[in-house]
Design an enzyme around this catalytic site. Structure first.
Site, PDB file in Angstrom:
ATOM      1  CG  HIS A 472      -1.823   1.156   1.354  1.00 44.05           C
ATOM      2  ND1 HIS A 472      -3.162   1.105   1.069  1.00 44.05           N
ATOM      3  CD2 HIS A 472      -1.581   2.446   1.746  1.00 44.05           C
ATOM      4  CE1 HIS A 472      -3.711   2.296   1.264  1.00 44.05           C
ATOM      5  NE2 HIS A 472      -2.763   3.127   1.684  1.00 44.05           N
ATOM      6  CD  GLU A 473       1.540   3.610   3.652  1.00 43.23           C
ATOM      7  OE1 GLU A 473       1.745   4.682   3.026  1.00 43.23           O
ATOM      8  OE2 GLU A 473       0.497   3.393   4.288  1.00 43.23           O
ATOM      9  CG  HIS A 476       0.244   6.278  -0.777  1.00 42.61           C
ATOM     10  ND1 HIS A 476      -0.789   6.925  -1.427  1.00 42.61           N
ATOM     11  CD2 HIS A 476      -0.310   5.716   0.336  1.00 42.61           C
ATOM     12  CE1 HIS A 476      -1.907   6.779  -0.738  1.00 42.61           C
ATOM     13  NE2 HIS A 476      -1.650   6.039   0.333  1.00 42.61           N
ATOM     14  CG  HIS A 479       0.296   8.612  -7.364  1.00 46.84           C
ATOM     15  ND1 HIS A 479      -0.892   8.949  -6.759  1.00 46.84           N
ATOM     16  CD2 HIS A 479       0.200   9.083  -8.634  1.00 46.84           C
ATOM     17  CE1 HIS A 479      -1.673   9.586  -7.616  1.00 46.84           C
ATOM     18  NE2 HIS A 479      -1.029   9.687  -8.761  1.00 46.84           N
TER      19      HIS A 479
END
Length: 691
Positions: A472-473, A476, A479
């Site tokens: 998940h991190e 980020h 991105h």
């Protein structure tokens, strides 16, 4: 101050040299520089031209932002009394400058002039988006206010920053302040590695027994596995009453929450909005609080039947199999884990030895390299703690003789420790930016988690939930790092609508449920053997175990958040609103002493005020985006490079340079549908749905 590392022009922060005594002198110098730049920017000496304005103002404010960002980051991951004092002393000064600059009507007029000039038509789409965002943000920052209203708006911003800082510090101090030294007999059922870590923590303090804390790697395994019901109740009670009036009065976040909500409502009124929720949604995909509330209630209605069945089954199992006639909140994780083990012959602890942290990291890197056509390599830079590591992401070039292109770099801080804020997050150390003078600045991120550290020379192990958190991190991070946008403010995650910013992170979580992916990530800590297919199949069968209950829990949090910020007067009704929402959507009975909101940093200290719904909103986008890879897998491999390339180019590289809906449609060729989310979570019926 000579040799102040916060004033260094080096590309990367000198984390190992930054000291509390450096903060105030650096802030003095950088604020003076930024103030001078602001005055120059609004003067006639600086024309209403994008490049001219950026060369004056962005250079100074970006330098201030990077230095203060380093201080803020250290305050979150290496908290000390001295650093906290320096941070607390200087935060109002930083807040005052940004509030003043954001509301400067002279600067606002100059940005509007640039956007309105005929030359604006020749600007790149990214620059026009950056300018449009800036004009919008000036309005939200009070640039159109006058006199007493503007002065009051400034006071509100400064006080909100102070309250949010205090809220976060109270949660950290309350978390660090609890310890229970259990005997090994009390820990019957708790995994051996958790007991070993607890014993070592007590020994490090020269004490007997096993030290249990409220940090997640210590707290949650006890809630899942401890047969001692009284112990579970003790830890649960401590956890859900953190930073409340039921603990140390000095750490009670209740007054801070009430004042924050009141100030946010006052801010909204100054901006001619009915509620702070309306202010919050101006820069988001959702159009109104009513739309968000309707979305959440619809999702709750879809999840409720399954949640009711799951809870009834769990209560019967607890009564018949565990001898628990009155299932309580501190029994839920324990009973659910026992039921999951019985139904699926699957346990989180059974799978944990297969996820050695280093093997997972290596597998994650290789998957990202394959899917997004990049390379990840170890790199060197100063770090803030010995367990932190540094990496670089490169793009190979066609010519074998040419050096690879540096795309970005990132720090990884994986382990829980005292003085480190709970949770997991990604933040930018710096953004991609084609600086004035045409020098390209590549992005740098830090990825922070709170996993259990290695112990006694044994490798660190991750639960499957930990693996999903890491992915998940990292989503980020990708991105932020893979953007190809050169304009400050819309590169990477900057400028992305808050309710779409979770798309890339939640997208990456889907990889953690694919067999061909887990084969690359797993290797038993002792034998090195990959995860057995039979164990994976049991894990996959258990994937949607209690998904209805989990969905209702997230809807509950999101609906409480939205109602607190959408209904004026709720600053004095926090507990009542929470009770009303729970009565509406939850199937569980919350103990009357539960004070979860007192540690709900997302909405009171983390930027998610009137925005917690973003997790579920973006999950619609991420599930639909992932379905493109599922479609590709039907005729090949889920790690489909052409699909990965389209996703990278349409979503990750575009960053905030265009609307999230535009980026999504560029990838999928249509608007998002909720069907994939419902299917992934086992909540689907046979009817097609639209968002």
């Amino acid at each position: 101050m000579d040799n102040n590392p916060l004033l260094s022009l080096d590309a990367l922060p000198a984390w190992d040299r930054i000291r509390p005594e450096h903060v105030a002198p650096a802030v003095d110098a950088l604020l003076a520089e930024a103030d001078a730049a602001l005055e120059q920017a609004v003067s006639t000496a600086t024309p209403a031209d994008y490049d001219a304005l950026s060369a004056v103002l962005d250079v100074a404010t970006e330098r201030l932002g990077r230095a203060w960002g380093a201080v803020r980051h250290l305050n979150a991951v290496m908290d000390t009394p001295e650093l906290r004092a320096a941070y607390t002393e200087n935060l109002p000064r930083i807040t005052e400058f940004h509030t003043r600059m954001g509301a400067d009507e002279r600067l606002y007029a100059k940005y509007k002039a640039i956007l309105a000039a005929p030359a604006a038509a020749a600007l790149s789409p990214a620059r026009r988006k950056a300018l449009s965002n800036a004009v919008r943000d000036f309005v939200l920052s009070g640039a159109e206010l006058q006199g007493e209203a503007k002065a009051r708006f400034t006071q509100i911003q400064e006080r909100q920053a102070e309250l949010s800082r205090g809220f976060s510090e109270h949660v950290l101090d309350a978390t660090d302040g609890f310890a229970h030294y259990a005997s090994e007999a009390e820990l019957d059922g708790v995994p051996a590695d958790v007991i070993q870590a607890a014993r070592a923590a007590a020994q490090a303090e020269g004490l007997e027994g096993c030290k249990l804390t409220l940090h997640f790697p210590s707290y949650f395994p006890v809630m899942q596995y401890a047969r001692n019901r009284a112990l579970r109740e003790k830890l649960y009670t401590a956890y859900v009453t953190r930073a409340s009036e039921l603990g140390q009065s000095a750490l009670d976040n209740g007054p801070l929450m009430r004042e924050l909500l009141a100030l946010r409502q006052e801010e909204a009124q100054l901006l001619s909005k009915a509620s702070f929720a309306e202010v919050s949604l101006v820069a988001k995909m959702a159009e109104s609080p009513q739309q968000v509330i309707a979305f959440l209630r619809d999702l709750a209605a879809r999840a409720r039947p399954g949640a009711e069945r799951d809870l009834a089954e769990l209560r019967e199992f607890a009564r018949a199999e565990l001898g628990i006639a009155d299932l309580q909140a501190w029994d839920m994780a324990f009973a659910a884990e026992r039921l999951k083990e019985k139904r699926y012959a699957f346990s989180d602890q059974e799978i944990k030895p297969y996820f050695v942290q280093e093997r997972v990291l290596d597998g994650l890197f290789r998957i990202v390299e394959t899917l997004f056509e990049v390379r990840i390599r170890p790199d060197e830079a100063p770090v803030w703690h010995p367990s932190v590591r540094f990496f670089r992401i490169e793009r190979p070039v066609a010519s074998g003789d040419a050096a690879p292109e540096l795309i970005g770099q990132f720090y990884l801080d994986p382990h829980a420790r005292a003085g480190k804020r709970p949770g997991a997050w990604m933040d930018g150390t710096r953004e991609r930016w084609l600086r004035p003078g045409r020098q390209l600045q590549t992005p740098v991120a830090h990825l922070v988690c709170n996993f259990a550290p290695p112990l006694d020379g044994r490798p660190a192990l991750l639960t499957h939930d930990d693996v999903q958190t890491l992915f998940h991190e990292f989503g980020h991070g990708l991105h932020h790092l893979l953007t190809r946008v050169d304009d400050l403010g819309v590169s990477g995650i900057s400028g992305v609508e808050w309710d779409a910013v979770e798309l890339p992170s939640q997208f990456m979580e889907n990889l953690c449920w694919e067999w061909e992916v887990l084969q690359r990530l797993s290797g038993h800590v002792d034998s090195g053997e990959p995860l057995p297919r039979a164990l994976f199949d049991r894990m996959l069968a258990a994937k949607n175990f209690h998904s209805g209950l989990q969905t209702l829990r997230q809807v509950e949090f999101a609906l409480i958040d939205m109602r607190l910020h959408a209904e004026p007067g709720n600053a004095d009704r926090i507990a009542e609103v929470a009770a009303e929402v729970r009565a509406e959507v939850s199937v569980l009975t919350t103990p009357p002493f539960n004070r979860f909101l007192h540690s709900f940093s997302h909405i009171f200290a983390g930027g998610y005020a009137a925005g917690y719904y973003s997790y579920k909103w973006a999950e619609v986008l991420s599930a639909d985006a992932w379905s493109a890879f599922e479609e590709a897998a039907a005729s090949g491999c889920v790690l489909d490079v052409p699909t990965g390339r389209r996703y990278r180019q349409s979503v990750l590289e575009a960053g905030g340079s265009r609307g999230a809906m535009e980026s999504f449609k560029a990838f999928r060729g249509r608007e998002p549908r909720i069907d994939a989310l419902l299917r992934h979570q086992g909540l689907a019926d046979d009817q097609p749905h639209t968002v």
